[in-house]
Design a protein around this motif. Structure first.
Motif, mmCIF file in Angstrom:
data_model
loop_
_atom_site.group_PDB
_atom_site.id
_atom_site.type_symbol
_atom_site.label_atom_id
_atom_site.label_comp_id
_atom_site.label_asym_id
_atom_site.label_seq_id
_atom_site.Cartn_x
_atom_site.Cartn_y
_atom_site.Cartn_z
ATOM 1 N N LEU A 14 0.840 -1.045 0.151
ATOM 2 C CA LEU A 14 -0.066 -0.074 0.280
ATOM 3 C C LEU A 14 1.381 1.537 -0.317
ATOM 4 C CD1 LEU A 14 -2.346 1.323 0.662
ATOM 5 C CD2 LEU A 14 -2.437 1.111 2.698
ATOM 6 N N VAL A 15 0.653 2.335 -0.885
ATOM 7 C CA VAL A 15 1.259 3.577 -0.912
ATOM 8 C C VAL A 15 0.319 4.694 -0.635
ATOM 9 C CG1 VAL A 15 2.308 5.090 -2.050
ATOM 10 C CG2 VAL A 15 3.174 2.527 -2.664
ATOM 11 N N TYR A 16 0.882 4.960 0.843
ATOM 12 C CA TYR A 16 0.034 6.489 1.018
ATOM 13 C C TYR A 16 0.689 7.959 0.275
ATOM 14 C CZ TYR A 16 -3.006 4.223 4.607
ATOM 15 O OH TYR A 16 -3.983 3.966 5.557
ATOM 16 N N ILE A 17 -0.370 8.665 -0.415
ATOM 17 C CA ILE A 17 0.407 9.666 -0.978
ATOM 18 C C ILE A 17 -0.594 10.585 -0.273
ATOM 19 C CG2 ILE A 17 0.762 11.507 -2.713
ATOM 20 C CD1 ILE A 17 0.455 9.151 -5.169
ATOM 21 N N ASN A 18 1.135 11.872 0.443
ATOM 22 C CA ASN A 18 -0.007 12.817 1.413
ATOM 23 C C ASN A 18 0.703 14.282 0.513
ATOM 24 O OD1 ASN A 18 -0.586 11.405 3.396
ATOM 25 N ND2 ASN A 18 1.578 11.175 3.505
ATOM 26 N N ARG A 19 -0.415 15.260 0.611
ATOM 27 C CA ARG A 19 -0.058 16.745 -0.146
ATOM 28 C C ARG A 19 0.316 17.578 1.109
ATOM 29 N NH1 ARG A 19 -3.867 19.258 -3.927
ATOM 30 N NH2 ARG A 19 -5.075 19.991 -1.325
ATOM 31 N N GLU A 20 1.065 17.876 1.624
ATOM 32 C CA GLU A 20 1.794 18.828 2.449
ATOM 33 C C GLU A 20 1.664 20.616 1.279
ATOM 34 O OE1 GLU A 20 1.327 19.000 5.565
ATOM 35 O OE2 GLU A 20 1.123 17.223 5.537
ATOM 36 N N LEU A 21 0.678 21.803 2.026
ATOM 37 C CA LEU A 21 1.255 23.347 1.918
ATOM 38 C C LEU A 21 2.511 23.831 1.745
ATOM 39 C CD1 LEU A 21 0.121 25.733 -0.765
ATOM 40 C CD2 LEU A 21 -1.158 26.155 1.493
ATOM 41 N N PHE A 22 3.225 23.941 1.474
ATOM 42 C CA PHE A 22 4.849 24.669 1.235
ATOM 43 C C PHE A 22 4.478 26.492 1.060
ATOM 44 C CE2 PHE A 22 6.055 20.222 2.596
ATOM 45 C CZ PHE A 22 6.569 20.560 4.024
ATOM 46 N N THR A 23 5.575 26.863 1.662
ATOM 47 C CA THR A 23 4.887 28.554 1.035
ATOM 48 C C THR A 23 5.216 28.655 -0.664
ATOM 49 O OG1 THR A 23 7.149 28.254 1.379
ATOM 50 C CG2 THR A 23 5.652 29.067 2.644
ATOM 51 N N ASP A 24 6.139 27.730 -1.209
ATOM 52 C CA ASP A 24 6.669 27.527 -2.200
ATOM 53 C C ASP A 24 5.470 26.515 -3.207
ATOM 54 O OD1 ASP A 24 7.511 25.198 -1.232
ATOM 55 O OD2 ASP A 24 9.646 24.888 -2.292
ATOM 56 N N GLY A 25 4.506 25.925 -3.085
ATOM 57 C CA GLY A 25 3.699 25.083 -3.438
ATOM 58 C C GLY A 25 3.211 23.870 -2.719
ATOM 59 N N TYR A 26 2.643 22.635 -3.095
ATOM 60 C CA TYR A 26 2.498 21.447 -2.298
ATOM 61 C C TYR A 26 3.846 21.099 -2.564
ATOM 62 C CZ TYR A 26 -2.257 23.050 -1.959
ATOM 63 O OH TYR A 26 -3.530 23.262 -1.496
ATOM 64 N N ASN A 27 3.971 19.746 -1.866
ATOM 65 C CA ASN A 27 5.124 18.877 -2.208
ATOM 66 C C ASN A 27 4.249 17.685 -1.661
ATOM 67 O OD1 ASN A 27 7.574 20.479 -2.763
ATOM 68 N ND2 ASN A 27 7.802 20.713 -0.143
ATOM 69 N N TYR A 28 5.097 16.714 -1.809
ATOM 70 C CA TYR A 28 4.106 14.678 -2.241
ATOM 71 C C TYR A 28 5.226 14.368 -1.287
ATOM 72 C CZ TYR A 28 0.028 17.497 -5.163
ATOM 73 O OH TYR A 28 -0.099 17.417 -5.918
ATOM 74 N N TYR A 29 4.493 12.985 -0.471
ATOM 75 C CA TYR A 29 5.190 12.537 0.571
ATOM 76 C C TYR A 29 4.514 11.152 -0.115
ATOM 77 C CZ TYR A 29 7.689 16.895 2.445
ATOM 78 O OH TYR A 29 8.178 17.664 2.489
ATOM 79 N N VAL A 30 5.914 10.385 -0.597
ATOM 80 C CA VAL A 30 5.091 9.333 -0.285
ATOM 81 C C VAL A 30 5.625 7.726 0.429
ATOM 82 C CG1 VAL A 30 5.255 6.971 -2.013
ATOM 83 C CG2 VAL A 30 4.669 9.453 -3.258
ATOM 84 N N THR A 31 4.458 7.769 1.261
ATOM 85 C CA THR A 31 4.866 6.584 1.977
ATOM 86 C C THR A 31 5.005 5.098 1.670
ATOM 87 O OG1 THR A 31 4.983 8.127 3.933
ATOM 88 C CG2 THR A 31 4.669 5.696 4.679
ATOM 89 N N LEU A 32 5.203 3.858 1.943
ATOM 90 C CA LEU A 32 5.042 2.438 1.694
ATOM 91 C C LEU A 32 4.985 1.630 2.281
ATOM 92 C CD1 LEU A 32 5.033 -0.167 -0.672
ATOM 93 C CD2 LEU A 32 7.904 -0.133 -0.142
ATOM 94 N N LEU A 33 3.710 0.670 3.158
ATOM 95 C CA LEU A 33 3.498 0.037 3.359
ATOM 96 C C LEU A 33 3.211 -1.468 3.119
ATOM 97 C CD1 LEU A 33 1.653 2.912 4.338
ATOM 98 C CD2 LEU A 33 1.381 1.420 6.214
ATOM 99 N N VAL A 34 3.319 -2.554 4.173
ATOM 100 C CA VAL A 34 3.903 -3.354 3.376
ATOM 101 C C VAL A 34 2.455 -4.419 4.660
ATOM 102 C CG1 VAL A 34 4.951 -5.648 2.371
ATOM 103 C CG2 VAL A 34 5.995 -3.700 2.447
ATOM 104 N N LEU A 35 2.292 -5.284 4.210
ATOM 105 C CA LEU A 35 0.987 -6.599 4.884
ATOM 106 C C LEU A 35 1.759 -7.194 5.782
ATOM 107 C CD1 LEU A 35 -1.990 -7.586 5.249
ATOM 108 C CD2 LEU A 35 -1.886 -8.785 3.611
ATOM 109 N N ASN A 36 1.837 -8.335 6.851
ATOM 110 C CA ASN A 36 1.926 -8.942 7.697
ATOM 111 C C ASN A 36 0.858 -9.446 7.725
ATOM 112 O OD1 ASN A 36 2.654 -10.567 9.849
ATOM 113 N ND2 ASN A 36 3.384 -9.249 10.614
ATOM 114 N N VAL A 37 0.702 -10.411 6.252
ATOM 115 C CA VAL A 37 -0.508 -11.444 6.736
ATOM 116 C C VAL A 37 -0.296 -12.156 7.947
ATOM 117 C CG1 VAL A 37 -0.970 -13.895 5.466
ATOM 118 C CG2 VAL A 37 0.549 -12.179 4.010
ATOM 119 N N GLU A 38 0.302 -12.344 9.036
ATOM 120 C CA GLU A 38 -0.206 -13.069 10.174
ATOM 121 C C GLU A 38 -0.577 -12.485 10.609
ATOM 122 O OE1 GLU A 38 2.747 -14.084 14.143
ATOM 123 O OE2 GLU A 38 3.444 -14.193 11.777
#
Length: 70
Positions: A14-38
């Motif tokens: 699963l990938v989360y894409i977060n958008r944050e507003l800064f003074t120079d515009g928007y920046n995007y941050y990508v976080t990778l999550l992995v499923l623990n089946v157990e």
């Protein structure tokens, strides 16, 4: 859009894409999550670190798809 979720085909990553507003515009941050089946829960994959700044939504989507397919 504040957060977007993208799953791979078998929903083990699963990938989360977060958008944050800064003074120079928007920046995007990508976080990778992995499923623990157990435990049936997603955990942050510490092996993935976003190297640079992503300033467009299109580039964030491409980056996320690249992570999911590798």
């Amino acid at each position: 859009m504040r957060t977007k979720e993208i799953y791979n085909q078998d929903q083990t990553k699963l990938v989360y894409i977060n958008r944050e507003l800064f003074t120079d515009g928007y920046n995007y941050y990508v976080t990778l999550l992995v499923l623990n089946v157990e435990h049936n829960i997603y955990f942050i994959d510490d092996r993935h670190k976003q190297a640079g700044t992503i300033t467009s939504y299109k580039n964030a989507i491409q980056y996320a798809n690249n992570i999911l397919n590798n």
